[in-house]
Scaffold this active site. Structure first.
Site, mmCIF file in Angstrom:
data_model
loop_
_atom_site.group_PDB
_atom_site.id
_atom_site.type_symbol
_atom_site.label_atom_id
_atom_site.label_comp_id
_atom_site.label_asym_id
_atom_site.label_seq_id
_atom_site.Cartn_x
_atom_site.Cartn_y
_atom_site.Cartn_z
ATOM 1 N N HIS A 147 12.485 -32.047 -19.848
ATOM 2 C CA HIS A 147 13.318 -31.360 -18.864
ATOM 3 C C HIS A 147 12.737 -29.989 -18.532
ATOM 4 C CE1 HIS A 147 14.755 -29.815 -22.756
ATOM 5 N NE2 HIS A 147 15.073 -28.721 -22.084
ATOM 6 N N GLU A 153 10.178 -28.489 -21.270
ATOM 7 C CA GLU A 153 10.410 -28.777 -22.686
ATOM 8 C C GLU A 153 10.499 -30.280 -22.902
ATOM 9 O OE1 GLU A 153 12.865 -24.708 -23.798
ATOM 10 O OE2 GLU A 153 13.991 -26.408 -22.991
ATOM 11 N N HIS A 203 19.588 -20.763 -17.320
ATOM 12 C CA HIS A 203 19.817 -21.206 -18.700
ATOM 13 C C HIS A 203 20.056 -20.017 -19.635
ATOM 14 C CE1 HIS A 203 19.806 -23.689 -22.167
ATOM 15 N NE2 HIS A 203 18.530 -23.582 -22.483
ATOM 16 N N ASP A 209 13.754 -25.957 -17.736
ATOM 17 C CA ASP A 209 14.773 -24.903 -17.810
ATOM 18 C C ASP A 209 14.750 -24.084 -16.522
ATOM 19 O OD1 ASP A 209 15.454 -25.619 -20.363
ATOM 20 O OD2 ASP A 209 14.571 -23.860 -21.329
#
Length: 204
Positions: free
Chosen positions: A51, A168, A57, A53
């Site tokens: 995913h 990530e 976030h 960020d």
């Protein structure tokens, strides 16, 4: 050359960040059960598997995932294998030739196992703040890591406040160090602080 898939498969019951929503996937309609089509329902955190960020976030009024500069997530990228068993450190990476606008992916000891199918590991290898500061100062535009988080809050703040895109949960178990052409496209979710992404790459 062939494109490689750097995306961790999203699967029911997979590893997830402890205070995030767990992953649940189930069929709500089934041809085998007499329905006209198969339909799957999915419940998960936007910070699941591979995913991206968004600044939102960790930054209260930061841009959401729909406002990311996609050009930072596509283009040449350097995949680097890290030897330190705890951190990506400045000492280990400061020799890297990273001109402004670079993208860098870190393959660490996290990739020595299929971590997505294992219980959450609180001792995952993460990016140390000194490395994050060095990457920022080099003008890097994208940093990718092979676990569910790039590191603690200070590392996130350093990267996201500088406008650096963070990927990530990469699947780098079979990836070799070197130069790649990278494509990472996060889902476009209004108001979201992150989004699952499909990431592909090919050797340059």
């Amino acid at each position: 050359m062939d494109w490689l898939d750097f995306t961790t498969t999203i699967s029911d019951g997979m590893a997830y960040w402890p205070d995030n929503a767990p992953v649940h996937i189930k069929k709500t309609l089934s041809i085998a059960g007499g329905d006209a089509a198969n339909v799957t329902e999915m419940s998960l955190s936007v910070h699941t598997a591979t995913h991206v960020d968004a600044p939102l976030h960790f930054l209260k009024d930061g841009p959401d995932v729909t406002q990311l500069d996609l050009s930072t997530l596509m283009g040449p990228a350097l995949l680097v294998e890290i030897q330190d068993a705890q951190f990506v450190t400045k000492a280990e990476i400061e020799h890297l030739p990273l001109p402004r606008g670079s993208r860098v992916l870190f393959k660490t000891q996290n990739s020595r196992q299929d971590w997505a199918r294992q219980p959450f590991n609180p001792d995952f290898v993460r990016v140390h703040a000194d490395a994050a500061e060095w990457l920022r100062d080099q003008g890097v535009v994208c940093v990718g890591v092979d676990y569910l988080s790039v590191g603690p809050a200070d590392t996130h703040h350093i990267l996201l406040e500088a406008g650096i895109s963070v990927i990530e949960g990469l699947a780098l178990q079979h990836a070799e160090p070197g130069e790649y052409e990278l494509i990472c496209l996060p889902l476009k979710i209004a108001g979201a602080d992150g989004a699952p992404a499909r990431v592909i790459a090919r050797k340059r």
